[in-house]
Design a protein around this motif. Structure first.
Motif, PDB file in Angstrom:
ATOM      1  N   ARG A  73       0.868  -1.185   0.000  1.00  0.00           N
ATOM      2  CA  ARG A  73       0.000   0.000   0.000  1.00  0.00           C
ATOM      3  C   ARG A  73       0.901   1.229   0.000  1.00  0.00           C
ATOM      4  O   ARG A  73       1.901   1.267   0.726  1.00  0.00           O
ATOM      5  N   ALA A  74       0.537   2.216  -0.803  1.00  0.00           N
ATOM      6  CA  ALA A  74       1.394   3.391  -0.979  1.00  0.00           C
ATOM      7  C   ALA A  74       0.745   4.635  -0.379  1.00  0.00           C
ATOM      8  O   ALA A  74      -0.470   4.827  -0.477  1.00  0.00           O
ATOM      9  N   MET A  75       1.575   5.455   0.219  1.00  0.00           N
ATOM     10  CA  MET A  75       1.122   6.705   0.817  1.00  0.00           C
ATOM     11  C   MET A  75       0.717   7.715  -0.259  1.00  0.00           C
ATOM     12  O   MET A  75       1.398   7.861  -1.275  1.00  0.00           O
ATOM     13  N   VAL A  76      -0.396   8.389  -0.022  1.00  0.00           N
ATOM     14  CA  VAL A  76      -0.788   9.553  -0.819  1.00  0.00           C
ATOM     15  C   VAL A  76      -0.766  10.752   0.119  1.00  0.00           C
ATOM     16  O   VAL A  76      -1.661  10.957   0.935  1.00  0.00           O
ATOM     17  N   ARG A  77       0.295  11.507   0.046  1.00  0.00           N
ATOM     18  CA  ARG A  77       0.461  12.709   0.887  1.00  0.00           C
ATOM     19  C   ARG A  77       1.342  13.678   0.122  1.00  0.00           C
ATOM     20  O   ARG A  77       2.554  13.547   0.090  1.00  0.00           O
ATOM     21  N   PRO A  78       0.729  14.665  -0.511  1.00  0.00           N
ATOM     22  CA  PRO A  78       1.481  15.534  -1.423  1.00  0.00           C
ATOM     23  C   PRO A  78       2.445  16.485  -0.745  1.00  0.00           C
ATOM     24  O   PRO A  78       3.352  16.998  -1.403  1.00  0.00           O
ATOM     25  N   ALA A  97      -2.958   9.488  -6.441  1.00  0.00           N
ATOM     26  CA  ALA A  97      -3.654   8.232  -6.141  1.00  0.00           C
ATOM     27  C   ALA A  97      -3.907   7.434  -7.412  1.00  0.00           C
ATOM     28  O   ALA A  97      -3.673   6.216  -7.458  1.00  0.00           O
ATOM     29  N   ALA A  98      -4.374   8.107  -8.451  1.00  0.00           N
ATOM     30  CA  ALA A  98      -4.643   7.421  -9.708  1.00  0.00           C
ATOM     31  C   ALA A  98      -3.371   6.839 -10.306  1.00  0.00           C
ATOM     32  O   ALA A  98      -3.365   5.713 -10.833  1.00  0.00           O
ATOM     33  N   ALA A  99      -2.269   7.585 -10.229  1.00  0.00           N
ATOM     34  CA  ALA A  99      -1.003   7.101 -10.774  1.00  0.00           C
ATOM     35  C   ALA A  99      -0.490   5.888 -10.006  1.00  0.00           C
ATOM     36  O   ALA A  99       0.046   4.938 -10.593  1.00  0.00           O
ATOM     37  N   LEU A 100      -0.646   5.898  -8.688  1.00  0.00           N
ATOM     38  CA  LEU A 100      -0.198   4.766  -7.883  1.00  0.00           C
ATOM     39  C   LEU A 100      -1.005   3.514  -8.186  1.00  0.00           C
ATOM     40  O   LEU A 100      -0.453   2.408  -8.282  1.00  0.00           O
ATOM     41  N   VAL A 105      -0.084  -0.786  -7.292  1.00  0.00           N
ATOM     42  CA  VAL A 105      -0.104  -1.018  -5.846  1.00  0.00           C
ATOM     43  C   VAL A 105      -1.431  -1.658  -5.446  1.00  0.00           C
ATOM     44  O   VAL A 105      -2.445  -1.536  -6.134  1.00  0.00           O
ATOM     45  N   ASP A 106      -1.421  -2.335  -4.312  1.00  0.00           N
ATOM     46  CA  ASP A 106      -2.619  -3.043  -3.846  1.00  0.00           C
ATOM     47  C   ASP A 106      -3.590  -2.129  -3.119  1.00  0.00           C
ATOM     48  O   ASP A 106      -4.775  -2.452  -2.999  1.00  0.00           O
ATOM     49  N   GLY A 107      -3.088  -1.027  -2.610  1.00  0.00           N
ATOM     50  CA  GLY A 107      -3.944  -0.125  -1.860  1.00  0.00           C
ATOM     51  C   GLY A 107      -3.240   1.188  -1.605  1.00  0.00           C
ATOM     52  O   GLY A 107      -2.060   1.355  -1.909  1.00  0.00           O
ATOM     53  N   LEU A 108      -3.990   2.122  -1.034  1.00  0.00           N
ATOM     54  CA  LEU A 108      -3.477   3.460  -0.776  1.00  0.00           C
ATOM     55  C   LEU A 108      -3.661   3.820   0.687  1.00  0.00           C
ATOM     56  O   LEU A 108      -4.505   3.259   1.386  1.00  0.00           O
ATOM     57  N   VAL A 109      -2.853   4.775   1.138  1.00  0.00           N
ATOM     58  CA  VAL A 109      -2.893   5.263   2.509  1.00  0.00           C
ATOM     59  C   VAL A 109      -3.100   6.771   2.430  1.00  0.00           C
ATOM     60  O   VAL A 109      -2.269   7.486   1.866  1.00  0.00           O
ATOM     61  N   PHE A 110      -4.207   7.271   2.995  1.00  0.00           N
ATOM     62  CA  PHE A 110      -4.552   8.674   2.808  1.00  0.00           C
ATOM     63  C   PHE A 110      -5.338   9.156   4.014  1.00  0.00           C
ATOM     64  O   PHE A 110      -5.983   8.391   4.717  1.00  0.00           O
ATOM     65  N   MET A 136      -8.026   0.731   1.054  1.00  0.00           N
ATOM     66  CA  MET A 136      -7.760   2.086   1.533  1.00  0.00           C
ATOM     67  C   MET A 136      -7.512   2.077   3.043  1.00  0.00           C
ATOM     68  O   MET A 136      -8.325   1.578   3.818  1.00  0.00           O
ATOM     69  N   THR A 137      -6.368   2.629   3.436  1.00  0.00           N
ATOM     70  CA  THR A 137      -6.035   2.822   4.844  1.00  0.00           C
ATOM     71  C   THR A 137      -6.166   4.303   5.186  1.00  0.00           C
ATOM     72  O   THR A 137      -5.580   5.146   4.502  1.00  0.00           O
ATOM     73  N   LEU A 138      -6.920   4.605   6.225  1.00  0.00           N
ATOM     74  CA  LEU A 138      -6.939   5.964   6.764  1.00  0.00           C
ATOM     75  C   LEU A 138      -5.753   6.087   7.709  1.00  0.00           C
ATOM     76  O   LEU A 138      -5.651   5.358   8.689  1.00  0.00           O
ATOM     77  N   HIS A 139      -4.824   7.004   7.395  1.00  0.00           N
ATOM     78  CA  HIS A 139      -3.612   7.069   8.199  1.00  0.00           C
ATOM     79  C   HIS A 139      -3.826   7.891   9.471  1.00  0.00           C
ATOM     80  O   HIS A 139      -4.969   8.158   9.871  1.00  0.00           O
ATOM     81  N   ARG A 140      -2.731   8.272  10.118  1.00  0.00           N
ATOM     82  CA  ARG A 140      -2.812   8.863  11.444  1.00  0.00           C
ATOM     83  C   ARG A 140      -3.372  10.286  11.463  1.00  0.00           C
ATOM     84  O   ARG A 140      -3.379  10.935  12.514  1.00  0.00           O
ATOM     85  N   ALA A 141      -3.922  10.736  10.355  1.00  0.00           N
ATOM     86  CA  ALA A 141      -4.736  11.956  10.405  1.00  0.00           C
ATOM     87  C   ALA A 141      -5.836  11.799  11.450  1.00  0.00           C
ATOM     88  O   ALA A 141      -6.245  12.776  12.087  1.00  0.00           O
ATOM     89  N   ILE A 142      -6.296  10.558  11.659  1.00  0.00           N
ATOM     90  CA  ILE A 142      -7.356  10.330  12.651  1.00  0.00           C
ATOM     91  C   ILE A 142      -6.877  10.660  14.060  1.00  0.00           C
ATOM     92  O   ILE A 142      -7.691  10.947  14.949  1.00  0.00           O
TER      93      ILE A 142
END
Length: 261
Positions: A73-78, A97-100, A105-110, A136-142
């Motif tokens: 899973r790849a991070m999406v954080r610009p 996200a679309a490019a990843l 990749v199997d999933g994204l982290v955003f 989709m993983t919700l990262h530590r923004a939570i």
């Protein structure tokens, strides 16, 4: 201790507790796989909390992970800093996200926040632009919202299947009580994954205290300083330790086995 790659991405319904390792280099990915991780979180600039990885790094890590059967899973954080994004930055996040996903990749982290809560419009905009099959993983923004326990319901409604959290604390062990409440709130609707400060010496107690079925760590050490330069351009990438990954894997598996007794 034998170090070997796990060849499947476990779910939280399986006895095995998932071990995710965050890496920022190809060597780090190889070490995580050798140590026995279940999944890789791929980032750039871990010293900044993780940013979107480059296309070349993604391709190279997938070349290592695919033969081993390890999900990525790849991070999406610009950009570094907080998680409140303007329209221009969100548009960039959607393109990243679309490019990843196109890269395989199997999933994204955003994650995105606004005024002490998850930014549902921003999160939905990224989620809705992707195929439904993308994890989709919700990262530590939570961890920076006012009520991370209540935010679990929002994350589930938005389609996130994983939530990475320290329970709103500086480390997962410090936030264990809140993580346990988040696990209870999720009630199996998504996987709450404990991360931040996770180490072989504390992961068993963390699992026991929270009931998580997934943990996240870097299993890394600081790289040796490079030869002195006239100008400091920042720290070198951290070095992922296959040995520490293997230690985490062993302790986690022992804890899983205890839970089945």
């Amino acid at each position: 201790m034998t170090m070997q790659a796990n060849r499947h991405d476990t779910s939280d319904t399986a006895p095995r507790i998932t071990l995710e390792i965050c890496v920022e280099t190809v060597a780090g990915a190889a070490a995580a796989i050798t140590g026995g991780c279940d999944r890789i979180e791929l980032c750039a600039a871990l010293a900044l909390g993780g940013l979107t990885p480059s296309a070349g790094l993604v391709a190279a890590v997938l070349d290592v992970a695919r033969p081993a059967g390890v999900a990525v899973r790849a991070m999406v954080r610009p950009q570094p800093g907080g998680f409140t994004y303007d329209a221009t930055t969100l548009a960039l996040a959607q393109r990243e996200a679309a490019a990843l996903v196109a890269a395989g990749v199997d999933g994204l982290v955003f994650g995105a926040t606004r005024e002490g809560a998850l930014d549902t419009a921003a999160l939905a905009g990224v989620r809705d632009a992707l195929p439904a099959t993308v994890g989709m993983t919700l990262h530590r923004a939570i961890d920076v919202v006012d009520d991370p326990v209540a935010a679990v319901d929002t994350a589930v409604a938005l389609g996130f299947d994983h939530i990475l959290t320290s329970g709103g604390a500086a480390s997962a062990p410090a936030g264990a009580a809140t993580i346990a409440r988040m696990v209870a709130r999720a009630a199996g609707r998504c996987t709450v994954m404990a991360g931040a400060g996770v180490a072989p010496g504390n992961v068993a107690a963390l699992i026991a205290a929270t009931g998580v079925r997934a943990v996240h760590g870097s299993a890394s050490t600081a790289a040796a300083p490079a030869s002195a330069e006239r100008i400091d351009f920042g720290p070198p990438p951290r070095i992922t330790s296959a040995r520490v990954v293997a230690q985490l894997r062993q302790v986690i598996d022992d804890q899983s086995n205890l839970g089945q007794l």
